[in-house]
Each structure stands twice: as C-alpha cells, then as structure tokens.
Design an enzyme around this catalytic site. Structure first.
Site, PDB file in Angstrom:
ATOM      1  N   ASP A  34       8.123   7.038  -6.348  1.00  9.94           N
ATOM      2  CA  ASP A  34       7.317   7.978  -7.135  1.00  9.94           C
ATOM      3  C   ASP A  34       6.316   8.774  -6.303  1.00  9.94           C
ATOM      4  O   ASP A  34       5.299   9.211  -6.827  1.00  9.94           O
ATOM      5  CB  ASP A  34       6.568   7.195  -8.219  1.00  9.94           C
ATOM      6  CG  ASP A  34       5.704   6.094  -7.612  1.00  9.94           C
ATOM      7  OD1 ASP A  34       5.681   5.985  -6.373  1.00  9.94           O
ATOM      8  OD2 ASP A  34       5.057   5.350  -8.369  1.00  9.94           O
ATOM      9  N   SER A  94      -0.842  -2.062  -4.740  1.00  5.63           N
ATOM     10  CA  SER A  94       0.396  -1.804  -5.491  1.00  5.63           C
ATOM     11  C   SER A  94       1.651  -2.222  -4.737  1.00  5.63           C
ATOM     12  O   SER A  94       2.692  -2.426  -5.352  1.00  5.63           O
ATOM     13  CB  SER A  94       0.501  -0.318  -5.843  1.00  5.63           C
ATOM     14  OG  SER A  94       0.434   0.457  -4.666  1.00  5.63           O
ATOM     15  N   HIS A 110       5.017   4.843  -3.909  1.00  5.89           N
ATOM     16  CA  HIS A 110       5.572   3.497  -3.746  1.00  5.89           C
ATOM     17  C   HIS A 110       7.047   3.527  -3.353  1.00  5.89           C
ATOM     18  O   HIS A 110       7.734   4.516  -3.619  1.00  5.89           O
ATOM     19  CB  HIS A 110       5.406   2.717  -5.054  1.00  5.89           C
ATOM     20  CG  HIS A 110       3.998   2.752  -5.571  1.00  5.89           C
ATOM     21  ND1 HIS A 110       3.606   3.555  -6.621  1.00  5.89           N
ATOM     22  CD2 HIS A 110       2.890   2.114  -5.138  1.00  5.89           C
ATOM     23  CE1 HIS A 110       2.304   3.400  -6.825  1.00  5.89           C
ATOM     24  NE2 HIS A 110       1.839   2.543  -5.938  1.00  5.89           N
TER      25      HIS A 110
END
Ligand SMILES: *[C@@H]1O[C@H](CO)[C@@H](O)[C@H](O)[C@H]1NC(C)=O
Ligand SMILES: *[C@@H]1O[C@H](CO)[C@@H](O)[C@H](O)[C@H]1NC(C)=O
Ligand SMILES: *[C@@H]1O[C@H](CO)[C@@H](O)[C@H](O)[C@H]1NC(C)=O
Ligand SMILES: *[C@@H]1O[C@H](CO)[C@@H](O)[C@H](O)[C@H]1NC(C)=O
Length: 409
Positions: free
Chosen positions: A374, A66, A377
């Site tokens: 969040d 990610s 990240h």
C-alpha cells in the site's frame, strides 16, 4: 541455555586409561576400539548440542511498528479495512498487508499460533505470547497525536509498560484457574520466550515529516538508540533472555517517503530509491549494531541476535525480477501518482461519484508478485521471501538461525 564454551576448550582425549600390563593383547585392542567409539559418540553428541540444539521457544513477545503489528492499532483506533487480509485471512486481520507478516512466519516456524495483539480484548489467546507492536509506533515518544502526525502513541516505552503489566497480571489471573489457564502463559515461559523487535523506521521518518534536514535526523539517532537500549535492559531485568532484533529497512524505497519528501534527481539510486533516506537508515543500523554489541557486554546472560533485514529488503527492490517479483516500487493497492500511491486516497479508499461509492484504492491483480502492498508496507509474498532469507541466520550477527537464537556465541 547451552553455551558453546565446551567445544572451544575441547581437547580430544581417551576417556579410559587402561593398565596395559594387566591385559591381554587382543582385549587391549578391543578396549581401544571401544573407547574410540565411545569418544566419537561423546564428541558427536557434544557438537550436536552446541551447533544445532533448537531452542524450543514456548512463546514470543514482540515489540514494534506496522512491520509486525498483528492487530494493536486496529483494536485501539479502528480496523485496517478491506482489502487488507484478502490473500490469506480473506478478511481484514489487523495487519497492514494482504496477508501474513514476517512475525507470522516466525510464529509458524515454531508451530505456534499467530500472536494476539495485547490491546485486542476480543478473542485473544496469550498462552503462547503477546504482540505489543502497533502501526506507527516509534522508539521515542512523539509530541504529537496520532491524528496530527500519524504516529502511534504506543511508543516503545508504552509497549514496555504494557509488557510489565502483562507479565505481572497474567499470573494473578492465571491463578484463578479454569479458562484463564488456557489463555495466559505459565510463569516459566517468560525466561524461555523469544523477544522480537522491529522498530525504528518511524523515528527516522518522524523527523523528515517535520521538515528536518538529514543532518538533523542523524543528530537525534543516538538518543533514539539510547532509549531502545533502556527498554531491552528493562525486559532483561524482567527475565527476558533471547532477543531477536531486526534492523530497519530501506525506507527510501517506499512510496510514502519517495513521494512525500522531495530529493534531487541525482539522489535517486539505480534501484529508483531515494538515497539520502537509505543512508540514514544505514547509519541507524550501524549504531543499532554498536548498541547491541554494548548490550552483549552489559547483559552477559542474554543472547542478542542482530538481523540485517535492510540488506534483504534492498536486494528485493534492486533485484526484484530475479526473485520473481515485478515493479518493486509500485504499490499493489492504491491510486494515482507515480507509484500508484496517494497519501490522501489510500488502499481501500472509496470516493463518491454522483451519490455512488466507487472503490479507487484497488488491489492489483496479482499481489503474489508485488513487493509493496500500500505504499508503506510489504505484501505477504515479500514478507515470506524476507522470512525465508533471514530464518537460516545468513543475515544474522552472530550467524545463528532463528531456531538457535537462545544461544550466546
Ligand atoms: C518531546 O518533547 C520533550 C520535551 O520538550 C523533548 O525532550 C523530546 O525530545 C521531544 N520528543 C521528540 C521525539 O521530539
Ligand atoms: C490458547 O492457545 C493454546 C495454544 O494453542 C491452546 O492450547 C489453548 O487451548 C487455547 N485456549 C483456549 C481457551 O482456546
Ligand atoms: C513542511 O514544509 C511543507 C512545505 O514547505 C509545509 O507545507 C509543511 O507545513 C511543513 N510541515 C511542518 C510540520 O512544518
Ligand atoms: C556489527 O558490528 C560488529 C563489531 O563492530 C561487526 O563485526 C559486525 O560485522 C557488524 N555486523 C553487521 C551485520 O554489520
């Protein structure tokens, strides 16, 4: 590829030996001046060629999780919903972030468009590269489904299969001409492209989430890096030459690890991060560096740059205020808990109260001063700051800038 060998063996010399007896005194001195001038020009252009020739990468192929997913997981398993993307794209854009990722700033710096995710069949343009990263990816294939564990089935081996297929089939389709010529890369792009990697963080957390001890996690790191090495070599075998490899970040500073895996109070460091996880990340990085040193020996035609993203990110957590950020451990977008993070009620989550939907996973007022988006990240602002630190080569081994990452040193 220009090597720096010349400058190492360069000895000053005069390019024109002149027979002095045949020349008049003043013309000798004129010749001397002229030859010195030419020599100067010659050395100057050589040093330019060696130290600063930009690589002019025509494309980027990216592998990762990610930290660099620009739409892969979203395409296959459902879009990352709002408020993702709000600070820049003003709509969700396949990124687990309020805006751009480090890989987006890398693409921007070369004047290239943002990378389309290989898995994204809608609206993609691969003429300048492709992104094989998906959120939740690991280097080693996991023996659990995404639903069970949250880890993506698109591990590095799968990302390589996809790249292999892309390299081959993009040419078959490109040869049909027409619009395909403007959507797929030229064959020669593959050897001149930048191959970027940011993967490994999830291999570390995978063990912890299975309740393994730190010793058990450390014990499997050599296997993880052995597999990493295999896929770098496979990409090299397919023509890749320039590799830009990020090490893994201080995962012990992120709420999803801090909150989920308990540690003793004495194991929290001055920055508020959980030290055992950061020590494991550092151990992984030490071994990653050794793996890259080994790869340089085994692949003499490749340029491999190791980028110490860990130190940059840790600096951000420990000196946030100095760099214009506040509350570095606190999630910008989330709900509840010590760090505004709850794994069951994430960023963008809504709950029903008397039949009415209420947004509880709200973004903070000013994401531009937040480090973590969040709980898992980084924010666009943090990603920009990180990019600005690494672009010069100040955190790279060898210490060359992003633009020079095609050169071996
Ligand atoms: C998954 O299972 C296989 C076969 O038992 C094993 O070799 C492999 O190490 C396992 N992978 C992980 C990440 O535990
Ligand atoms: C894809 O992107 C390239 C590079 O920006 C551009 O030249 C090309 O026209 C684009 N292709 C299409 C079909 O728009
Ligand atoms: C890990 O331990 C926790 C707490 O004891 C337990 O609830 C959880 O099911 C365990 N997870 C696994 C994968 O064994
Ligand atoms: C990587 O390892 C080499 C050789 O052991 C060492 O000289 C270098 O400083 C290391 N780089 C980093 C960033 O740790």
């Amino acid at each position: 590829m220009i090597d720096c060998l010349y400058s190492r063996y360069m000895i000053p010399f005069y390019p024109f030996p002149f027979p002095s007896s045949a020349l008049h005194c003043s013309s000798i001195s004129l010749m001397h001046t002229l030859s010195t001038f030419l020599l100067f020009i010659f050395l100057f252009s050589l040093s330019l060629a060696c130290a600063a020739t930009p690589c002019d990468f025509p494309a980027i192929f990216n592998f990762g999780d990610s930290n660099s997913d620009t739409g892969g997981l979203s395409a296959a398993f459902g879009q990352a919903g709002p408020p993702a993307g709000e600070s820049f794209f003003h709509t969700p854009a396949g990124r687990y972030c309020d805006g751009r990722l480090v890989i987006d700033f890398v693409a921007e710096s070369f004047g290239l468009p943002y990378l389309s995710a290989f898995l994204d069949s809608v609206g993609s343009n691969f003429s300048h590269g492709a992104n094989f990263a998906t959120a939740g990816s690991t280097i080693r294939p996991q023996n659990t489904t995404l639903h069970q564990s949250g880890f993506s089935p698109i591990s590095l081996n799968v990302q390589f299969y996809e790249f292999n297929d892309f390299k081959h089939r993009s040419q078959l389709v490109r040869n049909k001409g027409g619009v395909f010529k403007r959507l797929l890369p030229k064959a020669r792009v593959f050897s001149r492209a930048l191959y970027a990697f940011d993967i490994g963080q999830n291999d570390l957390t995978a063990g912890y989430f299975l309740n393994m001890t730190t010793d058990e996690v450390r014990a499997y790191i050599p296997d993880v890096l052995g597999q990493f090495k295999t896929y770098v070599k496979n990409i090299h075998h397919l023509g890749g030459r320039s590799f830009w490899i990020h090490n893994t970040g201080p995962v012990g500073c992120l709420a999803y690890v801090l909150d989920r895996v308990p540690v003793e109070p004495g194991q929290i460091d001055k920055a508020g991060c959980a030290d055992p996880f950061n020590q494991v990340a550092k151990y992984f990085n030490l071994k990653l560096n050794k793996t890259i040193v080994q790869l340089r020996k085994e692949l003499p035609s490749a340029a491999l740059t190791y980028v110490d993203v860990y130190s940059v990110k840790y600096e951000l957590f420990s000196q946030a205020r100095k760099h214009g950020f506040v509350n570095p451990l606190r999630s910008c977008c989330g709900h509840g808990g010590k760090h505004n993070y709850d794994m069951h009620v994430g960023c963008g989550a809504k709950i029903k109260v008397r039949g009415k939907e209420i947004l509880v996973g709200k973004p903070c007022k000013d994401p531009s001063v937040a480090v973590v988006w969040d709980g898992v990240h980084y924010t666009q602002a943090a990603n920009k700051w990180i990019f600005d630190q690494i672009v010069s080569g100040a955190y790279s081994d060898p210490p060359i800038s992003l633009k020079e990452a095609c050169h071996r040193h």
